[in-house]
Design a protein around this motif. Structure first.
Motif, PDB file in Angstrom:
ATOM      1  N   ASP A  60      -7.541  -0.920  -6.493  1.00 28.95           N
ATOM      2  CA  ASP A  60      -7.956   0.171  -5.604  1.00 28.95           C
ATOM      3  C   ASP A  60      -7.069   1.398  -5.765  1.00 28.95           C
ATOM      4  OD1 ASP A  60      -8.713  -2.325  -3.205  1.00 28.95           O
ATOM      5  OD2 ASP A  60     -10.149  -1.188  -4.399  1.00 28.95           O
ATOM      6  N   TYR A  71       0.846  -1.202   0.000  1.00 33.10           N
ATOM      7  CA  TYR A  71       0.000   0.000   0.000  1.00 33.10           C
ATOM      8  C   TYR A  71       0.877   1.246   0.000  1.00 33.10           C
ATOM      9  CZ  TYR A  71      -2.894  -3.545   2.403  1.00 33.10           C
ATOM     10  OH  TYR A  71      -3.545  -4.702   2.770  1.00 33.10           O
ATOM     11  N   GLN A  94      -7.896   6.633  -5.662  1.00 31.81           N
ATOM     12  CA  GLN A  94      -7.461   7.829  -4.954  1.00 31.81           C
ATOM     13  C   GLN A  94      -6.163   8.402  -5.508  1.00 31.81           C
ATOM     14  OE1 GLN A  94      -9.742   8.691  -2.938  1.00 31.81           O
ATOM     15  NE2 GLN A  94     -10.255   7.206  -1.370  1.00 31.81           N
ATOM     16  N   VAL A 143      -7.003  -7.844   2.496  1.00 33.88           N
ATOM     17  CA  VAL A 143      -7.025  -6.447   2.941  1.00 33.88           C
ATOM     18  C   VAL A 143      -7.390  -6.330   4.413  1.00 33.88           C
ATOM     19  CG1 VAL A 143      -7.573  -5.600   0.652  1.00 33.88           C
ATOM     20  CG2 VAL A 143      -9.433  -6.149   2.222  1.00 33.88           C
ATOM     21  N   LEU A 167      -5.227   6.377   1.642  1.00 29.91           N
ATOM     22  CA  LEU A 167      -4.750   5.396   0.675  1.00 29.91           C
ATOM     23  C   LEU A 167      -4.640   6.001  -0.720  1.00 29.91           C
ATOM     24  CD1 LEU A 167      -4.038   2.347   0.202  1.00 29.91           C
ATOM     25  CD2 LEU A 167      -6.422   2.085  -0.526  1.00 29.91           C
ATOM     26  N   ARG A 198      -3.191   0.383  -3.881  1.00 31.65           N
ATOM     27  CA  ARG A 198      -2.900  -0.919  -3.272  1.00 31.65           C
ATOM     28  C   ARG A 198      -2.504  -1.890  -4.365  1.00 31.65           C
ATOM     29  NH1 ARG A 198      -6.123  -5.639  -2.116  1.00 31.65           N
ATOM     30  NH2 ARG A 198      -7.991  -4.617  -2.949  1.00 31.65           N
TER      31      ARG A 198
END
Lengths: 114, 112
Positions: free
Chosen positions: A56, A33, A59, A99, A45, A48
């Protein structure tokens, strides 16, 4: 057992310059991460990885940020070009499985953009 | 709207003065609540994971509890070395995407 290693620990650059951060996770941890932490805030975050695959990454500001994790081990996070607002601590963490597993954090890289 | 709220923002205690830190959350699909300790200039250090309401975990002077809306980190007879920022994070997986959400933390100072 060695923990998560990050380098450099500190970086000062001029705005519009590129910068790269490196992370080596705990041996055997397949999930990695990248987080951003502003002063007085919790980590946020950015992306990942599960092995070599980026998941993911919603962001991650993809216009200037990029990341890679070749061979599913260490990883590099790059910013090009850097902006004043990118000044923060960039944290790397790893976990052994899903996760929900415990994440182990590195010491972070403190970036200052002048 | 913050999904994870920690209170108080800062707490000063005398050595031996027990207290509690709060982490309230409004996320759905909770998969776990994590407590971390963060010292200045270092990354967060894992303390506890709680998965379901009613669960409790202890480690030395720390005890974490979880309800459906909040978690408490109880510190019993703290020592100066307990001074740090304590972060909580909730892990949720809405729609298949993994979203770990951290609170802003509680800065704890324990005076000798």
């Amino acid at each position: 057992e060695a923990g998560v290693v990050q380098s450099p620990r500190y970086k000062i650059i001029e705005k519009k310059q590129p910068v790269a951060f490196w992370c080596n996770p705990i041996s055997g941890h397949n999930t990695l991460y990248w987080y951003l932490q502003n002063l007085g805030q919790g980590p946020e975050l950015l992306i990942r990885y599960e092995n070599e695959e980026a998941v993911d990454d919603s962001q991650l500001p993809k216009d200037r940020f990029s990341a890679e994790r070749l061979k599913g081990v260490d990883s590099t996070l790059k910013i090009q070009p850097a902006e004043l607002g990118d000044s923060a601590v960039y944290l790397c963490a790893s976990s052994s499985g899903t996760v929900i597993d415990t994440q182990y954090f590195g010491p972070g890289t403190r970036l200052t953009v002048l | 709207e913050d999904q994870v709220t920690q209170s108080p923002e800062a707490l000063r205690l005398q050595e031996g003065e027990s207290s509690s830190l709060n982490c309230s959350y409004t996320v759905s699909g909770l998969r776990g609540l994590f407590w971390y300790r963060q010292d200045p200039g270092k990354g967060p250090e894992f303390l506890f994971t709680l998965y379901s309401a009613g669960e409790e975990k202890e480690k030395e002077r720390l005890k974490a509890t979880l309800t459906k809306k909040e978690s408490f980190l109880h510190i019993t007879a703290p020592k100066p070395e307990d001074s740090a920022t304590y972060l909580c994070a909730v892990h949720q997986i809405p729609g298949g995407s993994y979203i770990p959400t951290f609170g802003r933390g509680t800065s704890l100072i324990v005076h000798p």
